[in-house]
Write an enzyme that holds these catalytic residues in place. Sequence first.
Site: not given
Length: 396
Positions: A7, A89, A178, A237, A380
């Site tokens: 990643n 990723r 996601h 956010r 993940e």
Amino acid sequence: MNILIINAGSSSLKYQLMDPDTGVVSAKGLCERIYIDGRLTHSANGKKVVKDIPMPTHSEAIEAVLEILVDPVDGVIKSTDEIDAVGHRVLHGGMEFFDSCIINDEVIAAIEKCIPLGPLHNPANLMGIRACQAVMPSTPQVAVFDTAFHMTMPPVAYRYAIPTEYYKNDSIRRYGFHGTSHKYVTKRAIELMGRKDIKLVNCHLGNGSSMSAVKDGKCQDTSMGLTPLAGVPMGTRSGDLDPAVVQFIMNKYGMSADECLNMLNKKSGVMAISGVSSDFRDIENSALSGNEDCALALDKFAYEVRKYIGSYSAALGGLDCLVFTAGVGENSASMRARICQNLEYLGVKIDPEKNEVRGKEAIISTDDSKVTVWVIPTNEELMIAQDTAELVKAAK
Ligand code: ADP
């Protein structure tokens, strides 16, 4: 099999070496301060080592990772030939990628094409891919996209009601993020429920949060949009907002669009409402000691998640299964209970005792609940490893 999961960020690179069949992680770590000086933190064989290693580019970071993986003391393999494939990723697959895929020149060009949609992440992801190609040219590389799972959404879900030219010329539409997590919990929910034809709502609630509506294993809608700013309020956010708020604030405070978006991404969400923290544990603790702003932040978050559950049940034409995952979803019994309040009309009944579970797969609904409510810890990395292994095996 050994799959190396990468990643890559702009100045960092996380890695794991995983067996995709068992999910066992034999080594994992992080390269930081790439382009500045370089530091490797590596965990394997029950211990953690930190090394300062010059990393002028991502290539040196990958070289450092491979070197420590074969190190006689801190390593876990004898040679890099034992790495069967690398799974990367990648944030944004735009309208180019509907699934994970083996990386070749065309795939790289298509990821480049998506840079305008993921201007911070895609270039970093590409650097990770190119660095791996340079140091291990004969090892297959696979790209796993954060957006891919959501590409089955129908146009009613992904089109914005703005002039068509922006969709046609600029690919402006809902993408969602996601996706690897939503894909993983969907796969597990189908396995655990023993059937694929379920109407499912997934609540990925962490620092970043997103919802998905899934039918027959395929995503029908998701709460994040062109960017991860949309949907439920998050740690920092704002989530969904009347877009005219942006213009109002820019005009009144002389802010640029970038400054305003920065405020909505980094200074908003439950952090802004609570005035305490973006971390749900801090907010829950302060709410328990009587802080009313924190109580409001938790109620606001639960309210918006509950509204998505309601709207997605309407979109799916019913609800069979509700899944909670990620940091908050897996660990906070009180937030799960708060969200599920007043959802009895939909057939959601939580068992308070079963709901006390943390971080493991479990049903938290009562035996007579029409909707089965699950806690499913996301993974993940395992999803990336499984997709990578599957593609590489099929290509042989
Ligand atoms: P990210 O989006 O960064 O991957 P995570 O999925 O790791 O985030 O979730 C982080 C969030 O989960 C933090 O706000 C943290 O407070 C929250 N969290 C973790 N454990 C608990 C807990 N026991 N109770 C409440 N919140 C928790």
